[in-house]
Design a protein around this motif. Structure first.
Motif, PDB file in Angstrom:
ATOM      1  N   ASP A 138     140.338  58.391  85.041  1.00  0.00           N
ATOM      2  CA  ASP A 138     140.853  57.883  86.303  1.00  0.00           C
ATOM      3  C   ASP A 138     139.653  57.642  87.220  1.00  0.00           C
ATOM      4  OD1 ASP A 138     141.859  57.527  88.843  1.00  0.00           O
ATOM      5  OD2 ASP A 138     143.478  58.977  88.599  1.00  0.00           O
ATOM      6  N   GLU A 139     139.299  56.379  87.392  1.00  0.00           N
ATOM      7  CA  GLU A 139     138.151  56.017  88.250  1.00  0.00           C
ATOM      8  C   GLU A 139     138.637  55.466  89.592  1.00  0.00           C
ATOM      9  OE1 GLU A 139     135.051  56.611  87.597  1.00  0.00           O
ATOM     10  OE2 GLU A 139     134.512  56.195  85.522  1.00  0.00           O
ATOM     11  N   ILE A 140     139.902  55.732  89.899  1.00  0.00           N
ATOM     12  CA  ILE A 140     140.512  55.086  91.064  1.00  0.00           C
ATOM     13  C   ILE A 140     139.818  55.474  92.366  1.00  0.00           C
ATOM     14  CG2 ILE A 140     142.668  55.036  92.427  1.00  0.00           C
ATOM     15  CD1 ILE A 140     144.122  54.906  89.674  1.00  0.00           C
ATOM     16  N   VAL A 141     139.434  56.723  92.475  1.00  0.00           N
ATOM     17  CA  VAL A 141     138.737  57.156  93.684  1.00  0.00           C
ATOM     18  C   VAL A 141     137.229  57.238  93.444  1.00  0.00           C
ATOM     19  CG1 VAL A 141     138.388  59.154  95.192  1.00  0.00           C
ATOM     20  CG2 VAL A 141     140.691  58.364  94.715  1.00  0.00           C
ATOM     21  N   ASN A 142     136.847  57.669  92.255  1.00  0.00           N
ATOM     22  CA  ASN A 142     135.448  58.060  92.060  1.00  0.00           C
ATOM     23  C   ASN A 142     134.552  57.017  91.400  1.00  0.00           C
ATOM     24  OD1 ASN A 142     135.427  60.518  93.350  1.00  0.00           O
ATOM     25  ND2 ASN A 142     136.437  61.524  91.625  1.00  0.00           N
ATOM     26  N   PHE A 143     135.069  55.811  91.213  1.00  0.00           N
ATOM     27  CA  PHE A 143     134.236  54.775  90.607  1.00  0.00           C
ATOM     28  C   PHE A 143     132.922  54.605  91.369  1.00  0.00           C
ATOM     29  CE2 PHE A 143     133.459  50.044  89.968  1.00  0.00           C
ATOM     30  CZ  PHE A 143     132.889  50.216  88.727  1.00  0.00           C
ATOM     31  N   TRP A 144     132.973  54.798  92.681  1.00  0.00           N
ATOM     32  CA  TRP A 144     131.814  54.477  93.524  1.00  0.00           C
ATOM     33  C   TRP A 144     130.758  55.560  93.554  1.00  0.00           C
ATOM     34  CZ3 TRP A 144     132.528  49.663  93.736  1.00  0.00           C
ATOM     35  CH2 TRP A 144     133.808  49.135  93.891  1.00  0.00           C
ATOM     36  N   LEU A 145     130.913  56.583  92.716  1.00  0.00           N
ATOM     37  CA  LEU A 145     129.877  57.619  92.691  1.00  0.00           C
ATOM     38  C   LEU A 145     128.633  57.143  91.936  1.00  0.00           C
ATOM     39  CD1 LEU A 145     131.939  60.890  92.119  1.00  0.00           C
ATOM     40  CD2 LEU A 145     131.222  59.822  94.260  1.00  0.00           C
ATOM     41  N   ASP A 146     128.822  56.117  91.119  1.00  0.00           N
ATOM     42  CA  ASP A 146     127.700  55.608  90.321  1.00  0.00           C
ATOM     43  C   ASP A 146     127.960  54.126  90.065  1.00  0.00           C
ATOM     44  OD1 ASP A 146     125.454  56.740  88.221  1.00  0.00           O
ATOM     45  OD2 ASP A 146     126.515  55.002  87.398  1.00  0.00           O
ATOM     46  N   HIS A 147     126.917  53.364  89.819  1.00  0.00           N
ATOM     47  CA  HIS A 147     127.094  51.929  89.595  1.00  0.00           C
ATOM     48  C   HIS A 147     128.059  51.653  88.440  1.00  0.00           C
ATOM     49  CE1 HIS A 147     125.764  47.803  88.369  1.00  0.00           C
ATOM     50  NE2 HIS A 147     125.907  47.641  89.672  1.00  0.00           N
ATOM     51  N   GLY A 148     128.037  52.517  87.418  1.00  0.00           N
ATOM     52  CA  GLY A 148     128.947  52.328  86.272  1.00  0.00           C
ATOM     53  C   GLY A 148     130.129  53.278  86.291  1.00  0.00           C
TER      54      GLY A 148
END
Ligand SMILES: Cc1ncc(COP(=O)(O)O)c(C=O)c1O
Length: 451
Positions: free
Chosen positions: A245-255
């Motif tokens: 689930d990258e819905i919230v945390n996608f922005w912690l890293d470029h990928g």
């Protein structure tokens, strides 16, 4: 009434009086909303005894209808590029005259799809939805179709939207969900490889998917060393689909968090901030599973919706990905750590025991001990202790009265690209005052947490 209850009651009155004074128009709008909307005003995170109504948002700020300005550490859950980014606005304005919904393939989706595939090491193909819950529904459908199995393993403390199987948690299905939804849901504890290994092994022939986040959003609790790699190895061993689930945390890293922790999930689900402020959802992953979305395949899942991939949202989303370069992410991560360090300093100065945990631009404040905070179940039991819970809720309301808005409960703080160092200083000053206000209350209701 105990001394703690007395202090809480008095402080509650003070906080409420300020809130009522600040927000008469919001109050009137809230009362009017009761007439036509179930429960009145929309949104579940409170800002007081009633909600603040938004007039407009811009950059790192929210302005309410009463003319108050707030530093916004929620950023629309979580439009990490801030509000109304000019590049997103320009992309939307360019597309609007060309049409809103066409029910044709639109030029532009190819650009977004290629950006995601080149950005995320585990993603070979992507498919659009229009929000996190819908994308999850399709990811779970794909995992079941791919494996021919039914069960889903989830982790306590995680939240994956409101689609039945993503939402359902034992022991009781929530109202409206068939009780037998729970037959397919298994739960394990975050950062507990032994317990998780046992559940996976015992259910290996029935498990379609394991769902996890890279950093658990409920409390922003990072994974313990090797936990995500362990999940990858276990799921691979038994042919279970690993969904991030990258819905919230996608922005912690470029990928995304897969790249951050060097784990390649089979599927990733994106939503929220990925739309640059518009309602976008995406499923991405390996082609052997993603081909189930193909309209050309005879054996395919029903993952279609009239508005999916509409050209305006796609334009906004593409602009958003363009803005969120590795450098932009490095900057907000370093600002997030600056904020976290600042809060640790404030807590030390005012003599309150608390933990600030998370990663980069996503942090939470927990009034608890260092041991407890790594265990979401123990932490939630502590945070929900009567007295402490009320004190933290009032702390947050007092912060809002001072012009700083955060999510409730676990106080998730999101540092967006437009948030400046001087706004971080302002936030810390407001926190210092509000912590000082609750200090005497904590002395009564949670004496182990105060010096
Ligand atoms: C981690 C996480 N997953 C999934 C969702 C569901 O996304 P949406 O609200 O767009 O359906 C949310 C929303 O709060 C979320 O925080």
């Amino acid at each position: 009434m105990s001394k703690g209850e007395e202090l809480l009651t008095r402080y509650e009155k003070e906080v409420e009086a300020i809130w009522r004074d600040m927000t008469p128009k919001s109050r009137a709008l809230g009362e009017r909303a009761e007439e036509f909307t179930p429960g009145g005003a929309l949104r579940s995170h409170s800002t007081g005894t009633y909600l603040a109504y938004c007039d407009r948002v811009d950059g790192s700020h929210m302005y309410d209808v009463d003319g108050n300005r707030y530093i916004d550490l929620i950023v629309g859950m979580t439009s990490i590029i801030g509000h109304n980014h000019p590049k997103v606005a320009a992309a939307v304005q360019k597309q609007v005259p060309k049409g809103l919904v066409t029910f044709m393939p639109d030029e532009g989706w190819d650009v977004l799809a290629e950006m995601m595939c080149s950005r995320v090491p585990s993603v070979e193909k992507v498919w659009p939805a229009f929000g996190g819950s819908q994308a999850f529904m399709w990811a779970i459908l794909a995992a079941r179709a791919h494996t021919g199995r039914q069960k889903i393993l989830k982790i306590w403390g995680g939240y994956h939207g409101t689609y039945d199987d993503a939402f359902a948690m034992p022991p009781k299905a929530s109202p409206g969900l068939p009780e037998n939804t729970l037959d397919n849901i298994l739960m394990t504890n975050w950062n507990d490889p032994e317990g998780t290994e046992k559940i996976i092994r015992e259910n290996k022939d029935d498990l379609a998917a394991v769902i996890t986040e890279g950093v658990q959003t409920g409390g922003t609790i990072p994974p313990s060393d090797g936990y995500l790699t362990f999940l990858r190895e276990q799921t691979e061993k038994y042919g279970i689909v690993l969904i991030f689930d990258e819905i919230v945390n996608f922005w912690l890293d470029h990928g995304g968090t897969g790249a951050l922790y060097d784990v390649k999930p089979d599927l990733c689900v994106y939503g929220k901030g990925i739309g640059g402020g518009l309602p976008m959802g995406l499923v991405g992953g390996h082609n052997d599973i993603m081909k189930l979305f193909s309209q050309k395949e005879a054996f395919r899942i029903a993952a279609i919706a009239a508005h999916q991939g509409d050209p305006v949202t796609v334009a906004a989303s593409t602009a958003c990905l363009d803005i969120m370069t590795a450098d932009a992410i490095a900057r907000i991560n370093s600002n997030g750590e600056l904020l976290a360090d600042g809060i640790r300093g404030v807590l030390r100065d005012v003599g309150i025991t608390g933990q600030v945990i998370g990663y980069g631009n996503h942090q939470s404040v927990h009034l608890t001990t260092a041991d407890e905070v790594t265990n979401p179940v123990a932490y939630l039991m502590n945070a929900n202790k009567p007295g402490l819970r009320e004190a933290m809720a009032l702390f947050r309301r007092s912060l809002i009265n001072k012009g700083v808005i955060t999510l409730e409960a676990l106080m998730a703080l999101r540092v967006s690209t437009p948030l400046t160092e001087s706004e971080i200083e302002t936030t810390l000053a407001a926190m210092r005052e509000s912590f000082m206000e609750i200090h005497p209350i904590l002395k009564e209701v949670a004496p182990d947490l105060v010096a």
